[in-house]
Design an enzyme around this catalytic site. Structure first.
Site, PDB file in Angstrom:
ATOM      1  N   CYS A   1      12.647  52.645  72.224  1.00 43.13           N
ATOM      2  CA  CYS A   1      12.884  52.114  73.564  1.00 43.13           C
ATOM      3  C   CYS A   1      13.060  53.265  74.556  1.00 43.13           C
ATOM      4  CB  CYS A   1      14.112  51.215  73.620  1.00 43.13           C
ATOM      5  SG  CYS A   1      14.292  50.477  75.272  1.00 43.13           S
TER       6      CYS A   1
ATOM      7  N   ASN B   1       8.519  48.630  83.074  1.00 44.45           N
ATOM      8  CA  ASN B   1       9.814  47.958  83.018  1.00 44.45           C
ATOM      9  C   ASN B   1      10.887  48.935  82.598  1.00 44.45           C
ATOM     10  OD1 ASN B   1      11.383  47.152  80.353  1.00 44.45           O
ATOM     11  ND2 ASN B   1       9.222  47.330  79.789  1.00 44.45           N
TER      12      ASN B   1
ATOM     13  N   GLY C   1       0.825  46.363  79.083  1.00 40.17           N
ATOM     14  CA  GLY C   1      -0.242  45.567  79.677  1.00 40.17           C
ATOM     15  C   GLY C   1      -1.613  46.155  79.386  1.00 40.17           C
TER      16      GLY C   1
ATOM     17  N   ASN D   1       5.086  50.825  71.291  1.00 37.54           N
ATOM     18  CA  ASN D   1       6.027  50.460  72.329  1.00 37.54           C
ATOM     19  C   ASN D   1       5.448  50.960  73.660  1.00 37.54           C
ATOM     20  OD1 ASN D   1       8.444  49.762  73.752  1.00 37.54           O
ATOM     21  ND2 ASN D   1       9.593  50.044  71.847  1.00 37.54           N
ATOM     22  N   THR D   2       6.203  50.905  74.720  1.00 43.38           N
ATOM     23  CA  THR D   2       5.664  51.241  76.049  1.00 43.38           C
ATOM     24  C   THR D   2       5.579  52.760  76.265  1.00 43.38           C
ATOM     25  OG1 THR D   2       7.906  51.091  76.933  1.00 43.38           O
ATOM     26  CG2 THR D   2       6.532  49.127  77.099  1.00 43.38           C
TER      27      THR D   2
ATOM     28  N   GLY E   1      -0.042  46.236  72.217  1.00 36.47           N
ATOM     29  CA  GLY E   1      -0.242  47.085  73.389  1.00 36.47           C
ATOM     30  C   GLY E   1      -1.447  46.612  74.159  1.00 36.47           C
ATOM     31  N   GLY E   2      -1.191  45.820  75.203  1.00 36.71           N
ATOM     32  CA  GLY E   2      -2.266  45.427  76.111  1.00 36.71           C
ATOM     33  C   GLY E   2      -3.168  44.313  75.641  1.00 36.71           C
TER      34      GLY E   2
ATOM     35  N   SER F   1       8.307  41.764  71.167  1.00 34.88           N
ATOM     36  CA  SER F   1       9.726  41.812  71.538  1.00 34.88           C
ATOM     37  C   SER F   1       9.916  42.095  73.027  1.00 34.88           C
ATOM     38  CB  SER F   1      10.420  42.902  70.726  1.00 34.88           C
ATOM     39  OG  SER F   1      11.767  43.000  71.097  1.00 34.88           O
TER      40      SER F   1
HETATM   41  C1  FMN Z   1       9.865  43.531  79.885  1.00 36.57           C
HETATM   42  C2  FMN Z   1       9.668  44.148  78.533  1.00 36.57           C
HETATM   43  C3  FMN Z   1      10.735  44.223  77.638  1.00 36.57           C
HETATM   44  C4  FMN Z   1      10.574  44.801  76.387  1.00 36.57           C
HETATM   45  N1  FMN Z   1      11.626  44.836  75.513  1.00 36.57           N
HETATM   46  C5  FMN Z   1      11.462  45.359  74.261  1.00 36.57           C
HETATM   47  C6  FMN Z   1      12.523  45.343  73.308  1.00 36.57           C
HETATM   48  O1  FMN Z   1      13.621  44.836  73.574  1.00 36.57           O
HETATM   49  N2  FMN Z   1      12.306  45.891  72.085  1.00 36.57           N
HETATM   50  C7  FMN Z   1      11.088  46.436  71.726  1.00 36.57           C
HETATM   51  O2  FMN Z   1      10.926  46.926  70.618  1.00 36.57           O
HETATM   52  N3  FMN Z   1      10.044  46.434  72.607  1.00 36.57           N
HETATM   53  C8  FMN Z   1      10.202  45.914  73.843  1.00 36.57           C
HETATM   54  N4  FMN Z   1       9.143  45.886  74.721  1.00 36.57           N
HETATM   55  C9  FMN Z   1       7.838  46.442  74.302  1.00 36.57           C
HETATM   56  C10 FMN Z   1       6.873  45.357  73.822  1.00 36.57           C
HETATM   57  O3  FMN Z   1       7.387  44.669  72.702  1.00 36.57           O
HETATM   58  C11 FMN Z   1       5.485  45.966  73.451  1.00 36.57           C
HETATM   59  O4  FMN Z   1       5.663  46.920  72.428  1.00 36.57           O
HETATM   60  C12 FMN Z   1       4.819  46.661  74.625  1.00 36.57           C
HETATM   61  O5  FMN Z   1       5.093  45.988  75.851  1.00 36.57           O
HETATM   62  C13 FMN Z   1       3.300  46.772  74.467  1.00 36.57           C
HETATM   63  O6  FMN Z   1       2.690  45.495  74.354  1.00 36.57           O
HETATM   64  P1  FMN Z   1       2.079  44.684  75.627  1.00 36.57           P
HETATM   65  O7  FMN Z   1       1.219  45.656  76.390  1.00 36.57           O
HETATM   66  O8  FMN Z   1       1.292  43.553  75.021  1.00 36.57           O
HETATM   67  O9  FMN Z   1       3.233  44.221  76.415  1.00 36.57           O
HETATM   68  C14 FMN Z   1       9.288  45.327  76.001  1.00 36.57           C
HETATM   69  C15 FMN Z   1       8.222  45.226  76.900  1.00 36.57           C
HETATM   70  C16 FMN Z   1       8.383  44.638  78.138  1.00 36.57           C
HETATM   71  C17 FMN Z   1       7.199  44.548  79.063  1.00 36.57           C
END
Ligand code: FMN
Length: 306
Positions: free
Chosen positions: A132, A72, A219, A194-195, A245-246, A24
């Protein structure tokens, strides 16, 4: 001679043709990426976080690069749940992939209303974002307190007629405490992570790089945290897990599956290379084949104890 393993998996009764979902907020509603390849190659899409009313998100700058990741503070910019149902869901329905609607509410009632609308509109699953870090009301508060997490889950379940997956925050001391509360409240699946909350400062201006001061880290830097948390949650509850996550390679995805995930979402890595989800899928398939597996789902929970 190597076999070709079956890539099909199941997440809370929802059949995915392969375990690769896009995360997402990193894939919008699929329109931009759909110009690069056929989205039917994906197992599913978690759409950008939806809210009851449209949101403009936070003021810029809202993205900052970091070593091996990004911060972000987008703050749930989205057109609102009604516009999604009218314009974006029909677009995604042209493709053969599962549509997972990610929702954020200011109150439990808002979560409930969105669950009702989205179930009636025919999404395949609802991902309830209680994690979030970039919004003031609701958001992370629901994901860091077990009672609130349980309340939102219970309301979502009461109003949804499709499976409800609750997205957990890594910004807690003990993720299993929240996972248990959400499982007891009736969630059908969990997604994580999530982040992670973070901050960067420009040493010359002495200002934080992000206008909101802090943001969420994602990332490659967060992969080991995600693997650890998926493993802890998989050992604590018996719900299916969408791990994220990453992830940027098949090996990353295999780690999350061995830790206990049934499927894996690719997020930030899509920004650097839109084809990453397909590369992750192929890499994962190769790993399963090299290990002589008949089905990629045999990786789930397969980590060996020392
Ligand atoms: C720019 C950005 C916007 C995001 N928006 C949402 C969101 O609207 N809802 C949500 O549940 N997670 C959101 N996330 C989190 C991601 O879905 C994911 O859980 C997190 O980035 C870890 O995965 P990744 O390292 O592969 O990005 C967002 C992440 C990024 C980088």
């Amino acid at each position: 001679m190597s076999n070709t393993p079956s890539m099909a998996v199941e997440l809370a009764g929802v059949a995915l043709k392969n375990p690769i979902v896009v995360a997402s907020g990193t894939f919008g509603f699929g329109r931009e990426y759909g110009q690069f390849y056929d989205l039917s190659q994906l197992g599913g899409i978690c759409v950008k976080g939806l809210t009851a009313a449209p949101r403009e998100g936070n003021p810029p700058p809202r993205i900052a690069e970091t070593p091996m990741g990004i911060l972000n503070s987008v703050g749930l910019q989205n057109p609102g749940v009604d516009a999604f149902i009218a314009h974006d869901l029909p677009f995604l329905r042209q493709y053969d992939l599962k549509v997972i609607a990610n929702i954020s509410g200011n109150t439990p009632e808002e979560y409930g209303q969105m669950c009702e609308k989205l179930s009636a509109a025919g999404v395949d699953m609802i991902e309830v974002n209680i994690s979030c870090p970039n919004v003031k009301a609701g958001g992370l508060a629901y994901g860091t307190k077990p009672e609130l997490a349980a309340e939102v889950t219970e309301v979502a379940k009461r109003h949804a007629t499709v499976p409800v997956m609750v997205k957990l925050s890594p910004n807690v001391t003990d993720v299993t405490e929240i996972a248990r509360a959400v499982a007891d409240a009736g969630a059908d699946a969990l997604s994580l992570i999530n982040t992670l909350r973070g901050m960067r400062i420009d040493v010359n201006t002495r200002r934080p790089i992000l206008k909101m001061n802090t943001g969420g880290l994602s990332g490659p830097a967060v992969l080991p945290v995600a693997v650890r948390m998926v493993w802890e949650v998989a050992n604590a509850v018996s719900l299916p897990i969408l791990g994220m996550g990453g992830v940027s390679t098949g090996e990353d995805a295999a780690q999350l599956m061995l830790a206990g995930a049934s499927a894996v979402a690719v997020g930030t890595a899509c920004f650097a290379d839109p084809f990453t989800p397909l590369k992750v899928r192929d890499g994962l398939c190769e790993i399963a084949a090299s290990q002589g597996l008949e089905r990629v789902s045999q990786l789930t929970g397969g980590v060996r104890p020392w």
